[in-house]
Design a protein around this motif. Structure first.
Motif, PDB file in Angstrom:
ATOM      1  N   UNK A   1      47.625  58.810  18.222  1.00 28.20           N
ATOM      2  CA  UNK A   1      48.295  60.039  18.653  1.00 28.20           C
ATOM      3  C   UNK A   1      47.785  61.209  17.815  1.00 28.20           C
ATOM      4  N   UNK A   2      48.171  62.390  18.214  1.00 32.11           N
ATOM      5  CA  UNK A   2      47.798  63.573  17.436  1.00 32.11           C
ATOM      6  C   UNK A   2      48.393  63.479  16.036  1.00 32.11           C
ATOM      7  N   UNK A   3      49.621  62.947  15.966  1.00 29.85           N
ATOM      8  CA  UNK A   3      50.316  62.823  14.686  1.00 29.85           C
ATOM      9  C   UNK A   3      49.542  61.949  13.692  1.00 29.85           C
ATOM     10  N   UNK A   4      48.796  60.979  14.209  1.00 28.35           N
ATOM     11  CA  UNK A   4      48.056  60.058  13.335  1.00 28.35           C
ATOM     12  C   UNK A   4      46.556  60.351  13.367  1.00 28.35           C
ATOM     13  N   UNK A   5      46.218  61.576  13.692  1.00 33.21           N
ATOM     14  CA  UNK A   5      44.830  62.042  13.710  1.00 33.21           C
ATOM     15  C   UNK A   5      43.949  61.187  14.619  1.00 33.21           C
ATOM     16  N   UNK A   6      44.565  60.657  15.683  1.00 28.87           N
ATOM     17  CA  UNK A   6      43.802  59.863  16.634  1.00 28.87           C
ATOM     18  C   UNK A   6      43.629  58.412  16.245  1.00 28.87           C
ATOM     19  N   UNK A   7      44.233  58.008  15.136  1.00 32.92           N
ATOM     20  CA  UNK A   7      44.166  56.620  14.708  1.00 32.92           C
ATOM     21  C   UNK A   7      45.399  55.875  15.236  1.00 32.92           C
ATOM     22  N   UNK A   8      45.234  54.587  15.545  1.00 29.50           N
ATOM     23  CA  UNK A   8      46.434  53.789  15.786  1.00 29.50           C
ATOM     24  C   UNK A   8      47.153  53.634  14.448  1.00 29.50           C
ATOM     25  N   UNK A   9      48.405  53.233  14.476  1.00 28.36           N
ATOM     26  CA  UNK A   9      49.126  53.103  13.214  1.00 28.36           C
ATOM     27  C   UNK A   9      50.084  51.923  13.272  1.00 28.36           C
ATOM     28  N   UNK A  10      50.558  51.567  12.093  1.00 32.26           N
ATOM     29  CA  UNK A  10      51.560  50.515  12.019  1.00 32.26           C
ATOM     30  C   UNK A  10      52.772  51.081  11.300  1.00 32.26           C
ATOM     31  N   UNK A  11      53.925  50.859  11.883  1.00 29.18           N
ATOM     32  CA  UNK A  11      55.180  51.253  11.232  1.00 29.18           C
ATOM     33  C   UNK A  11      55.919  49.977  10.866  1.00 29.18           C
ATOM     34  N   UNK A  12      56.642  50.038   9.768  1.00 32.92           N
ATOM     35  CA  UNK A  12      57.365  48.861   9.270  1.00 32.92           C
ATOM     36  C   UNK A  12      58.855  49.064   9.467  1.00 32.92           C
ATOM     37  N   UNK A  13      59.466  48.088  10.108  1.00 33.48           N
ATOM     38  CA  UNK A  13      60.908  48.142  10.357  1.00 33.48           C
ATOM     39  C   UNK A  13      61.556  46.913   9.749  1.00 33.48           C
ATOM     40  N   UNK A  14      62.776  47.031   9.270  1.00 29.42           N
ATOM     41  CA  UNK A  14      63.454  45.868   8.682  1.00 29.42           C
ATOM     42  C   UNK A  14      63.510  44.719   9.678  1.00 29.42           C
ATOM     43  N   UNK A  15      63.193  43.522   9.220  1.00 33.29           N
ATOM     44  CA  UNK A  15      63.215  42.355  10.101  1.00 33.29           C
ATOM     45  C   UNK A  15      64.617  42.125  10.645  1.00 33.29           C
ATOM     46  N   UNK A  16      65.616  42.513   9.886  1.00 34.14           N
ATOM     47  CA  UNK A  16      66.996  42.299  10.302  1.00 34.14           C
ATOM     48  C   UNK A  16      67.414  43.219  11.439  1.00 34.14           C
ATOM     49  N   UNK A  17      66.602  44.227  11.745  1.00 38.83           N
ATOM     50  CA  UNK A  17      66.979  45.173  12.795  1.00 38.83           C
ATOM     51  C   UNK A  17      66.670  44.630  14.184  1.00 38.83           C
ATOM     52  N   UNK A  18      66.004  43.471  14.260  1.00 39.16           N
ATOM     53  CA  UNK A  18      65.718  42.853  15.539  1.00 39.16           C
ATOM     54  C   UNK A  18      64.552  43.512  16.244  1.00 39.16           C
TER      55      UNK A  18
ATOM     56  N   UNK B   1      37.047  59.254  14.013  1.00 43.79           N
ATOM     57  CA  UNK B   1      36.887  58.574  12.731  1.00 43.79           C
ATOM     58  C   UNK B   1      36.626  59.581  11.606  1.00 43.79           C
ATOM     59  N   UNK B   2      37.375  59.437  10.539  1.00 41.50           N
ATOM     60  CA  UNK B   2      37.247  60.341   9.404  1.00 41.50           C
ATOM     61  C   UNK B   2      35.897  60.111   8.722  1.00 41.50           C
ATOM     62  N   UNK B   3      35.157  61.182   8.578  1.00 43.67           N
ATOM     63  CA  UNK B   3      33.822  61.100   7.987  1.00 43.67           C
ATOM     64  C   UNK B   3      33.948  60.994   6.474  1.00 43.67           C
ATOM     65  N   UNK B   4      33.118  60.181   5.888  1.00 37.34           N
ATOM     66  CA  UNK B   4      33.105  60.068   4.435  1.00 37.34           C
ATOM     67  C   UNK B   4      33.666  58.762   3.939  1.00 37.34           C
ATOM     68  N   UNK B   5      34.371  58.023   4.782  1.00 35.36           N
ATOM     69  CA  UNK B   5      34.843  56.707   4.380  1.00 35.36           C
ATOM     70  C   UNK B   5      33.685  55.731   4.395  1.00 35.36           C
ATOM     71  N   UNK B   6      33.856  54.597   3.741  1.00 37.38           N
ATOM     72  CA  UNK B   6      32.748  53.644   3.691  1.00 37.38           C
ATOM     73  C   UNK B   6      32.682  52.789   4.954  1.00 37.38           C
TER      74      UNK B   6
END
Ligand SMILES: [Zn+2]
Length: 149
Positions: free
Chosen positions: A129-146, A9-14
């Motif tokens: 992941x390491x890429x997200x500094x250990x945080x889970x993440x959400x990626x957005x994909x076009x709804x039309x892509x199925x 967890x990033x220190x300094x956030x509320x």
């Protein structure tokens, strides 16, 4: 390596958005409402700006919305050097109509042809992941892509 949001967890956030990250770790897209008046509150706060109540309720909702705005990063910024290999990449701000119009950021994964303001997108939760500094993440994909695994 297995990551847990609580360990990195990033220190300094509320900390008002901790439940958002815990939700993503469980595989749920959660946004808060005021437990008193029901107003959607994102970014998360500790106190409702509409009625002054202190108690929040976190709601697991469907991660769907429309692109409100987006930007393409052409530079590997030093605070997100983990994404250097992804440059250029697109970040999107997605408006969630069934959450009072809350706007949630995430990486956009899709074609340039589908990348337009107002296009319908679906959020996909990625594990920490390491890429997200250990945080889970959400990626957005076009709804039309199925559906994408
Ligand atoms: Zn309230």
């Amino acid at each position: 390596m297995e990551y847990k949001f609580e360990q990195v967890k990033i220190v300094g956030g509320i900390g008002a958005d901790d439940e958002f990250w815990r939700g993503l770790e469980r595989g749920e897209f959660c946004l808060p409402t005021c437990a008193s008046c029901g107003t959607w509150m994102w970014p998360a706060h500790f106190r409702c700006g509409a009625c002054g109540a202190w108690e929040m309720q976190w709601n697991a909702i469907e991660p769907r919305g429309t692109i409100f705005t987006w930007t393409r990063s052409w530079y590997a910024f030093d605070r997100v050097s983990e994404r250097t290999a992804d440059v250029p990449y697109v970040s999107a701000v997605v408006e969630i109509p069934h959450a009072g119009g809350a706007r949630v950021m995430g990486i956009y994964e899709g074609t340039d042809e589908a990348l337009r303001i107002g296009v319908d997108v679906v959020g996909h939760i990625l594990p920490p992941s390491e890429k997200t500094k250990g945080y889970p993440s959400i990626v957005w994909r076009p709804a039309s892509s199925g559906p994408v695994a």
